[in-house]
Design a protein around this motif. Structure first.
Motif, PDB file in Angstrom:
ATOM      1  N   GLU A 172       4.934 -20.610  -5.628  1.00 48.72           N
ATOM      2  CA  GLU A 172       4.893 -21.996  -6.091  1.00 48.72           C
ATOM      3  C   GLU A 172       6.075 -22.788  -5.552  1.00 48.72           C
ATOM      4  OE1 GLU A 172       4.629 -22.128 -10.308  1.00 48.72           O
ATOM      5  OE2 GLU A 172       2.660 -21.155 -10.401  1.00 48.72           O
ATOM      6  N   ILE A 173       7.149 -22.083  -5.213  1.00 51.87           N
ATOM      7  CA  ILE A 173       8.355 -22.731  -4.695  1.00 51.87           C
ATOM      8  C   ILE A 173       8.446 -22.590  -3.180  1.00 51.87           C
ATOM      9  CG2 ILE A 173      10.881 -22.703  -4.721  1.00 51.87           C
ATOM     10  CD1 ILE A 173      10.748 -21.811  -7.628  1.00 51.87           C
ATOM     11  N   ASP A 244      16.030 -26.661  -1.844  1.00 55.48           N
ATOM     12  CA  ASP A 244      15.896 -27.122  -0.461  1.00 55.48           C
ATOM     13  C   ASP A 244      15.583 -25.999   0.527  1.00 55.48           C
ATOM     14  OD1 ASP A 244      16.343 -29.771  -1.099  1.00 55.48           O
ATOM     15  OD2 ASP A 244      18.504 -29.665  -0.752  1.00 55.48           O
ATOM     16  N   HIS A 245      15.561 -24.743   0.058  1.00 57.20           N
ATOM     17  CA  HIS A 245      15.321 -23.637   0.975  1.00 57.20           C
ATOM     18  C   HIS A 245      13.977 -23.732   1.696  1.00 57.20           C
ATOM     19  CE1 HIS A 245      18.446 -20.653  -0.922  1.00 57.20           C
ATOM     20  NE2 HIS A 245      18.982 -21.778  -0.488  1.00 57.20           N
ATOM     21  N   ALA A 279       7.307 -16.558   3.377  1.00 52.62           N
ATOM     22  CA  ALA A 279       6.411 -17.365   2.550  1.00 52.62           C
ATOM     23  C   ALA A 279       6.373 -18.820   3.004  1.00 52.62           C
ATOM     24  CB  ALA A 279       6.829 -17.287   1.088  1.00 52.62           C
ATOM     25  N   CYS A 280       7.428 -19.255   3.687  1.00 60.09           N
ATOM     26  CA  CYS A 280       7.468 -20.629   4.194  1.00 60.09           C
ATOM     27  C   CYS A 280       6.812 -20.751   5.570  1.00 60.09           C
ATOM     28  CB  CYS A 280       8.913 -21.119   4.266  1.00 60.09           C
ATOM     29  SG  CYS A 280       9.676 -21.311   2.633  1.00 60.09           S
ATOM     30  N   GLY A 281       6.357 -19.651   6.123  1.00 58.64           N
ATOM     31  CA  GLY A 281       5.608 -19.700   7.375  1.00 58.64           C
ATOM     32  C   GLY A 281       6.443 -19.900   8.617  1.00 58.64           C
ATOM     33  N   VAL A 282       7.761 -19.682   8.538  1.00 53.36           N
ATOM     34  CA  VAL A 282       8.612 -19.839   9.713  1.00 53.36           C
ATOM     35  C   VAL A 282       8.621 -18.535  10.509  1.00 53.36           C
ATOM     36  CG1 VAL A 282      10.697 -19.174   8.420  1.00 53.36           C
ATOM     37  CG2 VAL A 282      10.918 -20.512  10.519  1.00 53.36           C
ATOM     38  N   ALA A 283       8.671 -18.626  11.828  1.00 51.60           N
ATOM     39  CA  ALA A 283       8.775 -17.428  12.666  1.00 51.60           C
ATOM     40  C   ALA A 283      10.171 -16.830  12.510  1.00 51.60           C
ATOM     41  CB  ALA A 283       8.505 -17.782  14.124  1.00 51.60           C
ATOM     42  N   ILE A 284      10.228 -15.501  12.312  1.00 53.11           N
ATOM     43  CA  ILE A 284      11.488 -14.837  11.990  1.00 53.11           C
ATOM     44  C   ILE A 284      11.947 -13.955  13.143  1.00 53.11           C
ATOM     45  CG2 ILE A 284      12.634 -13.235  10.413  1.00 53.11           C
ATOM     46  CD1 ILE A 284      10.547 -14.073   8.306  1.00 53.11           C
TER      47      ILE A 284
END
Length: 355
Positions: A172-173, A244-245, A279-284
């Motif tokens: 949710e966050i 803000d993360h 979870a934020c969908g950024v490439a790691i």
């Protein structure tokens, strides 16, 4: 259930990963109908930097002197269904002894720092928050680390049940958001300074930034020495608050995950930042450690460079389409098994088995 947790902090995320870990788990437990009490020592550093002083999902009991206030603080557990003592809780050893003597519910130890704990137990038989003699008295030992560490806890230190209990992410966050110019960059890193991570940060981010002077890089987190020399295109941010993360990660083309030496040596120790970024969908882009493939598949869901040149090639050679697909695959993988609700269900099962 009524659950009482004696932990490092839930009110302040400054300089620690415990607060967001507890927030994720306890919010999910409260959402499933449980009553939560969190006991936290009122120390100056967290008092001056509280970003969640009154959580909506649990009540917080602050105290200053355990010896004076022990009776009041243990009383919360006398009618509880489960009591949890966390690693680095400042009075964990005394609290555990009091709970063993007085509580009628299962008493669990939650180790968010298992590799560090094991190293200290091997060296001296004790840490500041748990002793070798106490471990067999816990109904269960919930470990941030899986793999061989669980066998060592049971076979060498007498844990009744040593169980993998990873951190988790609240979907949710933590989810993809719109890009914010303030955080926009080619590669970001979010984490408190740690001496045993710093060489990797300088090699994989700072030196890569030197190879790509036209790109912007961001390093966010407290306690970095002022003497560190950053490339001119690396921006430092002292603190990014947890709300803000998601925007921080979503504004990065790639983000960097780094692991402390003790965690690398133990393996099987995913950080909460790894789950949150996924979870934020950024490439790691990440360092490598044993067991990583059990959480994300190298080459498809996470990238493992061996040098700054590798990082530079990844930043410039991977198309936006493939980068987004990689982030989406990681998000799907983590949300399938490592959400806060998954962990809350695990906790309920463990308490039921212990009871």
């Amino acid at each position: 259930m009524k659950i009482v947790v004696y932990g490092l902090t839930i009110t302040s995320s400054w300089g620690n990963g415990h607060a967001t870990t507890y927030r994720s788990l306890l919010k999910a437990l409260a959402g499933r109908g449980h009553q939560i009490v969190f006991v936290e020592k009122d120390v100056e550093w967290y008092r001056n930097n509280r970003d969640l002083p009154r959580p909506a999902f649990c009540s917080v009991e602050l105290y200053e002197d355990w010896a004076i206030e022990e009776t009041r603080l243990i009383r919360h557990s006398l009618d509880a269904d489960a009591a949890v003592v966390g690693s680095y809780f400042p009075d964990a050893i005394a609290a555990s002894q009091a709970l063993f003597a007085r509580a009628k519910c299962p008493v669990l130890f939650y180790d968010i720092d298992t590799p560090i704990t094991l190293r200290k137990l091997r060296e001296s038989g004790s840490t500041d928050y748990v002793t070798r003699r106490q471990i067999p008295s816990y109904s269960a030992y919930l470990s941030f680390t899986s793999g061989p560490a669980l066998l060592e806890l049971e076979n060498s230190f007498g844990a009744r049940r040593a169980l993998a209990f990873f951190c988790s992410v609240d979907p949710e966050i933590y989810h993809p958001t719109a890009v914010k110019v303030e955080f926009q960059c080619a590669l970001s890193y979010l984490g408190t300074y740690a001496s045993d991570r710093q060489s990797k940060l300088m090699n994989l981010l700072n030196r890569a930034a030197g190879l790509l002077p036209a790109e912007r890089f961001v390093v966010a987190g407290p306690q970095y020495p002022a003497t560190l020399e950053w490339s001119g295109n690396v921006q430092r941010m002292v603190h990014v608050p947890p709300p803000d993360h998601p925007t921080f990660y979503s504004s990065s083309r790639f983000t960097l995950n780094l692991t402390r030496d003790n965690m690398v040596a133990a393996g099987y120790s995913p950080s909460v930042r790894l789950f949150e970024a996924s979870a934020c969908g950024v490439a790691i882009i990440s360092d490598s450690w044993p067991g990583l493939e059990e959480f994300l598949k190298p080459g498809e869901e996470i990238l493992l460079p061996s040098s700054d040149e590798d990082v530079a090639r990844m930043l410039t050679g991977i198309s936006d389409e493939e980068r987004k697909r990689m982030g989406a695959r990681a998000r799907e993988r983590i949300l399938a098994t490592h959400t806060s609700n998954h962990r809350a269900v695990e906790f309920e099962r463990i308490v039921s088995e212990c009871a």
